[in-house]
Design a protein around this motif. Structure first.
Motif, PDB file in Angstrom:
ATOM      1  N   ILE A  38      25.467  18.448  20.882  1.00  0.00           N
ATOM      2  CA  ILE A  38      24.833  18.278  22.246  1.00  0.00           C
ATOM      3  C   ILE A  38      26.117  19.066  23.126  1.00  0.00           C
ATOM      4  O   ILE A  38      27.066  18.672  23.161  1.00  0.00           O
ATOM      5  CB  ILE A  38      24.271  17.251  22.984  1.00  0.00           C
ATOM      6  N   TYR A  39      25.758  20.153  24.051  1.00  0.00           N
ATOM      7  CA  TYR A  39      26.901  20.505  25.239  1.00  0.00           C
ATOM      8  C   TYR A  39      26.142  19.993  26.416  1.00  0.00           C
ATOM      9  O   TYR A  39      24.827  20.189  26.755  1.00  0.00           O
ATOM     10  CB  TYR A  39      26.572  22.224  25.219  1.00  0.00           C
ATOM     11  N   PHE A  54      21.661  18.823  29.225  1.00  0.00           N
ATOM     12  CA  PHE A  54      21.882  18.892  27.940  1.00  0.00           C
ATOM     13  C   PHE A  54      21.164  20.097  27.249  1.00  0.00           C
ATOM     14  O   PHE A  54      20.085  20.311  27.603  1.00  0.00           O
ATOM     15  CB  PHE A  54      20.975  17.502  27.328  1.00  0.00           C
ATOM     16  N   LYS A  55      22.058  20.652  26.199  1.00  0.00           N
ATOM     17  CA  LYS A  55      21.674  21.689  25.481  1.00  0.00           C
ATOM     18  C   LYS A  55      22.251  21.406  24.020  1.00  0.00           C
ATOM     19  O   LYS A  55      23.263  20.833  23.793  1.00  0.00           O
ATOM     20  CB  LYS A  55      22.132  23.044  26.054  1.00  0.00           C
ATOM     21  N   ASP A  88      17.506  26.251  22.232  1.00  0.00           N
ATOM     22  CA  ASP A  88      18.709  25.241  22.557  1.00  0.00           C
ATOM     23  C   ASP A  88      18.390  24.563  23.836  1.00  0.00           C
ATOM     24  O   ASP A  88      19.064  23.662  24.277  1.00  0.00           O
ATOM     25  CB  ASP A  88      19.976  26.280  23.072  1.00  0.00           C
ATOM     26  N   GLU A  89      17.426  24.744  24.580  1.00  0.00           N
ATOM     27  CA  GLU A  89      17.017  24.308  26.003  1.00  0.00           C
ATOM     28  C   GLU A  89      16.133  22.991  25.814  1.00  0.00           C
ATOM     29  O   GLU A  89      15.908  22.320  26.776  1.00  0.00           O
ATOM     30  CB  GLU A  89      16.117  25.146  26.810  1.00  0.00           C
ATOM     31  N   LEU A  90      15.711  22.659  24.469  1.00  0.00           N
ATOM     32  CA  LEU A  90      14.878  21.504  24.335  1.00  0.00           C
ATOM     33  C   LEU A  90      15.213  20.230  24.548  1.00  0.00           C
ATOM     34  O   LEU A  90      14.742  19.375  24.930  1.00  0.00           O
ATOM     35  CB  LEU A  90      14.415  21.504  22.651  1.00  0.00           C
ATOM     36  N   PRO A  91      16.718  19.920  24.523  1.00  0.00           N
ATOM     37  CA  PRO A  91      17.191  18.588  24.658  1.00  0.00           C
ATOM     38  C   PRO A  91      17.114  18.246  26.355  1.00  0.00           C
ATOM     39  O   PRO A  91      17.230  17.204  26.906  1.00  0.00           O
ATOM     40  CB  PRO A  91      18.589  18.658  24.521  1.00  0.00           C
ATOM     41  N   GLN A  92      16.645  19.335  27.019  1.00  0.00           N
ATOM     42  CA  GLN A  92      16.416  19.025  28.556  1.00  0.00           C
ATOM     43  C   GLN A  92      15.115  18.275  28.641  1.00  0.00           C
ATOM     44  O   GLN A  92      14.978  17.628  29.875  1.00  0.00           O
ATOM     45  CB  GLN A  92      16.373  20.590  29.231  1.00  0.00           C
TER      46      GLN A  92
END
Length: 201
Positions: A38-39, A54-55, A88-92
């Motif tokens: 996670i970035y 989060f990304k 990559d945006e899903l952790p948001q």
């Protein structure tokens, strides 16, 4: 309160339904590109408060601009695919549960760019930033516009003001129905990206 409740419900449903995909992506990033998976990016949220967005990590762990340009050498092969599909945006969804973001809203910006907002542009900070929004859809392929040595000026002087104006215009007419329409449009864009890529001639 109604919007916040909707955000929580949608985020929980999204995390539950997408859990296998999230785990698979996390495993792929870890195995192919190493840690961290996670970035956490510095972004400015509602009322100017900073938070960590989060990304899934799509770039090599190195410094540089928060803006990703066309054919950015920092992006990994796996990361390029995740970015094309917007996965990559899903952790948001976690940012939404934490109350830092909404499902729909202006995309959160890096503090260095928020610092040069005009007073009018700062009105976008009156609402929570979103995972998707009118500007995010309009500039879904933003990276392709950021080419050449003057990409930063292009972003700062042309793209960023245009995106902010789109968001301000949207906020003036925003309703629950228009938010729902943006969510459906976002799903359509992601599904469209899942199809075969066009070959260039």
């Amino acid at each position: 309160m109604a919007r916040r409740l909707t955000d929580i419900v949608l985020a929980l449903i999204g995390l539950a339904v997408l859990a296998p995909l999230l785990l698979a992506i996390a495993a792929a990033v870890r195995l192919r590109d190493g840690a961290p998976v996670i970035y956490k990016a510095r972004r400015v949220g509602q009322h100017g408060r900073e938070f960590r967005l989060f990304k899934f990590r799509t770039m090599v762990p190195a410094g540089g601009s928060s803006v990703t340009v066309w054919a950015d050498p920092r992006v990994t092969p796996l990361g390029r695919r995740l970015r094309r599909l917007k996965l990559d945006e899903l952790p948001q969804l976690l940012n939404v549960l934490r109350g830092e973001m909404s499902i729909v809203g202006p995309r959160p910006e890096d503090p260095s760019y928020v610092a040069i907002y005009t007073d009018e542009q700062r009105r976008v900070l009156s609402v929570k930033p979103g995972i998707t929004g009118v500007a995010a859809l309009a500039y879904a392929d933003e990276e392709s516009l950021l080419q050449g040595e003057d990409w930063e000026a292009t972003y700062r002087l042309t793209i960023m003001p245009a995106k902010l104006q789109l968001e301000l215009d949207y906020l003036a007419r925003r309703t629950a129905r228009t938010d729902a329409e943006l969510i459906l449009q976002t799903v359509a864009v992601v599904v469209g990206h899942l199809g075969p890529r066009r070959q260039s001639h």
